[in-house]
Design a protein around this motif. Structure first.
Motif, PDB file in Angstrom:
ATOM      1  N   LEU A  63     -57.225 -32.011  87.448  1.00 32.84           N
ATOM      2  CA  LEU A  63     -56.525 -30.910  88.111  1.00 32.84           C
ATOM      3  C   LEU A  63     -57.091 -29.562  87.681  1.00 32.84           C
ATOM      4  O   LEU A  63     -57.140 -28.615  88.474  1.00 32.84           O
ATOM      5  CB  LEU A  63     -55.023 -30.978  87.813  1.00 32.84           C
ATOM      6  CG  LEU A  63     -54.247 -32.032  88.595  1.00 32.84           C
ATOM      7  CD1 LEU A  63     -52.846 -32.214  88.010  1.00 32.84           C
ATOM      8  CD2 LEU A  63     -54.145 -31.647  90.071  1.00 32.84           C
ATOM      9  N   GLY A  64     -57.529 -29.479  86.430  1.00 34.26           N
ATOM     10  CA  GLY A  64     -58.164 -28.247  85.985  1.00 34.26           C
ATOM     11  C   GLY A  64     -59.452 -27.967  86.733  1.00 34.26           C
ATOM     12  O   GLY A  64     -59.738 -26.831  87.116  1.00 34.26           O
ATOM     13  N   LEU A  65     -60.254 -29.011  86.985  1.00 34.47           N
ATOM     14  CA  LEU A  65     -61.493 -28.825  87.736  1.00 34.47           C
ATOM     15  C   LEU A  65     -61.209 -28.440  89.189  1.00 34.47           C
ATOM     16  O   LEU A  65     -61.905 -27.596  89.767  1.00 34.47           O
ATOM     17  CB  LEU A  65     -62.326 -30.107  87.690  1.00 34.47           C
ATOM     18  CG  LEU A  65     -62.922 -30.482  86.331  1.00 34.47           C
ATOM     19  CD1 LEU A  65     -63.687 -31.796  86.434  1.00 34.47           C
ATOM     20  CD2 LEU A  65     -63.832 -29.376  85.812  1.00 34.47           C
ATOM     21  N   LEU A  69     -59.333 -23.839  82.481  1.00 32.03           N
ATOM     22  CA  LEU A  69     -60.251 -24.244  83.548  1.00 32.03           C
ATOM     23  C   LEU A  69     -59.985 -23.458  84.826  1.00 32.03           C
ATOM     24  O   LEU A  69     -60.920 -23.029  85.519  1.00 32.03           O
ATOM     25  CB  LEU A  69     -60.101 -25.745  83.807  1.00 32.03           C
ATOM     26  CG  LEU A  69     -60.632 -26.656  82.696  1.00 32.03           C
ATOM     27  CD1 LEU A  69     -60.185 -28.100  82.923  1.00 32.03           C
ATOM     28  CD2 LEU A  69     -62.149 -26.579  82.616  1.00 32.03           C
ATOM     29  N   ASP A  70     -58.708 -23.271  85.140  1.00 29.92           N
ATOM     30  CA  ASP A  70     -58.341 -22.493  86.309  1.00 29.92           C
ATOM     31  C   ASP A  70     -58.917 -21.080  86.221  1.00 29.92           C
ATOM     32  O   ASP A  70     -59.443 -20.535  87.192  1.00 29.92           O
ATOM     33  CB  ASP A  70     -56.806 -22.454  86.400  1.00 29.92           C
ATOM     34  CG  ASP A  70     -56.297 -21.649  87.570  1.00 29.92           C
ATOM     35  OD1 ASP A  70     -56.126 -22.222  88.656  1.00 29.92           O
ATOM     36  OD2 ASP A  70     -56.061 -20.428  87.401  1.00 29.92           O
ATOM     37  N   THR A  71     -58.830 -20.500  85.024  1.00 27.36           N
ATOM     38  CA  THR A  71     -59.291 -19.130  84.841  1.00 27.36           C
ATOM     39  C   THR A  71     -60.811 -19.035  84.830  1.00 27.36           C
ATOM     40  O   THR A  71     -61.369 -17.978  85.135  1.00 27.36           O
ATOM     41  CB  THR A  71     -58.707 -18.558  83.539  1.00 27.36           C
ATOM     42  OG1 THR A  71     -57.299 -18.744  83.552  1.00 27.36           O
ATOM     43  CG2 THR A  71     -59.011 -17.076  83.411  1.00 27.36           C
ATOM     44  N   ALA A  72     -61.488 -20.129  84.484  1.00 23.43           N
ATOM     45  CA  ALA A  72     -62.941 -20.118  84.626  1.00 23.43           C
ATOM     46  C   ALA A  72     -63.326 -19.863  86.076  1.00 23.43           C
ATOM     47  O   ALA A  72     -64.288 -19.142  86.369  1.00 23.43           O
ATOM     48  CB  ALA A  72     -63.529 -21.450  84.140  1.00 23.43           C
ATOM     49  N   GLY A  73     -62.531 -20.437  86.998  1.00 22.90           N
ATOM     50  CA  GLY A  73     -62.758 -20.148  88.411  1.00 22.90           C
ATOM     51  C   GLY A  73     -62.452 -18.708  88.749  1.00 22.90           C
ATOM     52  O   GLY A  73     -63.165 -18.071  89.539  1.00 22.90           O
ATOM     53  N   ALA A  74     -61.374 -18.179  88.142  1.00 24.56           N
ATOM     54  CA  ALA A  74     -61.045 -16.767  88.372  1.00 24.56           C
ATOM     55  C   ALA A  74     -62.119 -15.843  87.819  1.00 24.56           C
ATOM     56  O   ALA A  74     -62.288 -14.721  88.309  1.00 24.56           O
ATOM     57  CB  ALA A  74     -59.696 -16.454  87.727  1.00 24.56           C
ATOM     58  N   LEU A  75     -62.831 -16.302  86.808  1.00 23.26           N
ATOM     59  CA  LEU A  75     -63.937 -15.522  86.254  1.00 23.26           C
ATOM     60  C   LEU A  75     -65.165 -15.569  87.163  1.00 23.26           C
ATOM     61  O   LEU A  75     -65.835 -14.561  87.405  1.00 23.26           O
ATOM     62  CB  LEU A  75     -64.290 -16.061  84.868  1.00 23.26           C
ATOM     63  CG  LEU A  75     -65.480 -15.428  84.140  1.00 23.26           C
ATOM     64  CD1 LEU A  75     -65.174 -13.985  83.784  1.00 23.26           C
ATOM     65  CD2 LEU A  75     -65.813 -16.222  82.884  1.00 23.26           C
ATOM     66  N   LEU A  76     -65.445 -16.764  87.699  1.00 19.11           N
ATOM     67  CA  LEU A  76     -66.635 -16.929  88.532  1.00 19.11           C
ATOM     68  C   LEU A  76     -66.446 -16.359  89.941  1.00 19.11           C
ATOM     69  O   LEU A  76     -67.423 -15.921  90.559  1.00 19.11           O
ATOM     70  CB  LEU A  76     -66.998 -18.416  88.623  1.00 19.11           C
ATOM     71  CG  LEU A  76     -67.410 -19.082  87.315  1.00 19.11           C
ATOM     72  CD1 LEU A  76     -67.558 -20.584  87.509  1.00 19.11           C
ATOM     73  CD2 LEU A  76     -68.706 -18.475  86.787  1.00 19.11           C
ATOM     74  N   GLY A  77     -65.208 -16.370  90.446  1.00 23.26           N
ATOM     75  CA  GLY A  77     -64.957 -15.907  91.806  1.00 23.26           C
ATOM     76  C   GLY A  77     -65.375 -14.464  92.056  1.00 23.26           C
ATOM     77  O   GLY A  77     -66.142 -14.191  93.000  1.00 23.26           O
TER      78      GLY A  77
END
Length: 420
Positions: free
Chosen positions: A32-34, A161-169
């Motif tokens: 779910l994190g991914l 993991l969710d915030t890694a996406g918020a960082l990359l977005g």
């Protein structure tokens, strides 16, 4: 490979779990994190450019943007209850969450076809509908995958993991705007493709939580669930809902804080998407340590501390400090720590209070109380900005947040004193 190892560990009950902060989390939490990582890359690409796209590109007023930001926070809040109720009744939390992810992916494509502020608002409302459907079932899947004493850590891993996406977005949005001629349309196109990937990953890698044993074994499997109002009678949950709502009313949306920073710095529109990157980087680094800290010190205490950090960010923006790197670093760091101390921590605090068969509905009720309060708060902040200017609006919000923090803290202290 990691998922296979985690699943095997879930089945092998005779293998002791490793100790320490690096021990494996259940495969469901990691998967779910991914999914959230990929989905947040898509969502934050749009969110990073949205304030300037609407206010500078389409001419939306601060009051109208406040209404739209409030719509992001709470206009579909009641749908969270519907999604949670359906998920608990059918025990198909993965299916309900997947429906929400798929709806949001469709909305990313629809952004390419709308060109007026309020048609964009309609698409974003549908996108928030998808988020409202998926959030509580997803969090229930996480909560049901770990024991009560590890809730904070599990949500910390997921939020990291969710915030890694918020960082990359925002970085992806910045890259697209840098090279594309029709920048905004290119951002929306790439965002849609990434959102579809998230839906596929959910379908392939996330397992459904096992159906909980009924409270009364003799009851019919089709017996109706208790009404939602009975959840508020559970010890601690009503106070948690009230706390989240009171503080949510004075929580300034990060989009407004980024706009205020952009004004102070006179920042170019091309660099605006980079502001959320700093917040996401701090959130990413702090999510797991703060989640573990909440397990040890108390989740409500950490949740209140997070709002004190948000108050610090507001006061720093109001302070007569030079508009430079220290101001940006301070505001973004405080905002990232605020999210680390509140987002997953609130769900971790509520999870152990709720029976398994009502876990999704209970989390949805808490999210609804918070989202409705933030919806009202965004409307009020947008109105104050329009009437008195951004500085006065931020000052009023900071004062309200300070008073609400004091009231909630005193109320909690009195309750503790009576129970001791």
């Amino acid at each position: 490979m990691y998922l296979s190892t985690s699943r095997a560990a879930d089945i092998a009950g005779d293998t002791p779990a490793p100790k320490g902060p690096l021990r494996a989390v259940p495969g469901t939490v990691f998967a779910l994190g991914l999914v959230s990582l990929v989905t947040d890359v898509s969502a934050e690409m749009v969110t990073a450019v949205l304030p300037l796209y609407l206010m500078a590109g389409l001419g939306m007023s601060p009051l109208a943007f406040g209404a739209l930001d409030g719509l992001h926070q709470g206009a579909t809040a009641l749908l969270r209850l519907a999604g949670g109720r359906i998920a608990d009744r059918t025990h198909r939390r993965k299916l309900v969450a997947g429906t929400g992810y798929a709806l949001s992916a469709v909305c990313k494509a629809a952004l390419l076809a709308v060109t007026t502020p309020w048609s964009v608002a309609a698409v974003l409302a549908a996108d928030r509908t998808g988020k409202g459907l998926r959030t509580a079932p997803r969090d229930a899947l996480i909560s049901l995958s770990v024991p009560p004493e590890e809730q904070g850590r599990a949500f910390g891993v997921h939020r990291a993991l969710d915030t890694a996406g918020a960082l990359l977005g925002p970085l992806a949005a910045f890259g697209v705007l840098w090279v594309a001629v029709d920048g905004y349309e290119a951002v929306f196109t790439v965002s849609c493709c990434i959102a579809v990937l998230g839906v596929v990953m959910l379908a392939l890698f996330v397992r459904e939580a096992p159906a909980p044993a009924p409270v009364q074994p003799a009851a019919s499997p089709r017996a109706p669930l208790p009404p939602v109002r009975t959840l508020l009678r559970l010890p601690g949950l009503r106070r948690l809902c009230l706390t989240a709502a009171v503080l949510g009313l004075f929580t300034v949306g990060d989009a407004f804080l980024y706009l205020l920073l952009q004004r102070r710095l006179d920042l170019s529109a091309a660099y605006f998407p980079l502001l959320p990157v700093g917040t996401a980087a701090v959130f990413l680094l702090a999510a797991l340590p703060v989640g573990r800290l909440a397990d040890r010190l108390g989740r409500r205490r950490v949740f209140l501390g997070g709002h004190a950090l948000l108050l610090g960010a507001c006061l720093l923006l109001l302070a007569p400090v030079p508009a430079g790197a220290p101001l940006v670093a301070g505001v973004l760091a405080l905002l990232g720590l605020f999210y680390a101390a509140t987002d997953g921590v609130l769900m971790a605090a509520a999870g152990p209070l709720l029976p398994a068969e009502l876990r999704t509905t209970g989390l949805a009720a808490l999210q609804t109380a918070q989202a409705l309060a933030r919806f009202a708060g965004s409307l009020l902040f947008g109105a104050a900005w329009t009437l008195w200017g951004p500085g006065q609006a931020l000052g009023l919000a900071a004062g309200g947040l300070l008073l609400s923090l004091a009231a909630v803290t005193v109320s909690g202290g009195r309750r503790t004193g009576r129970s001791s």
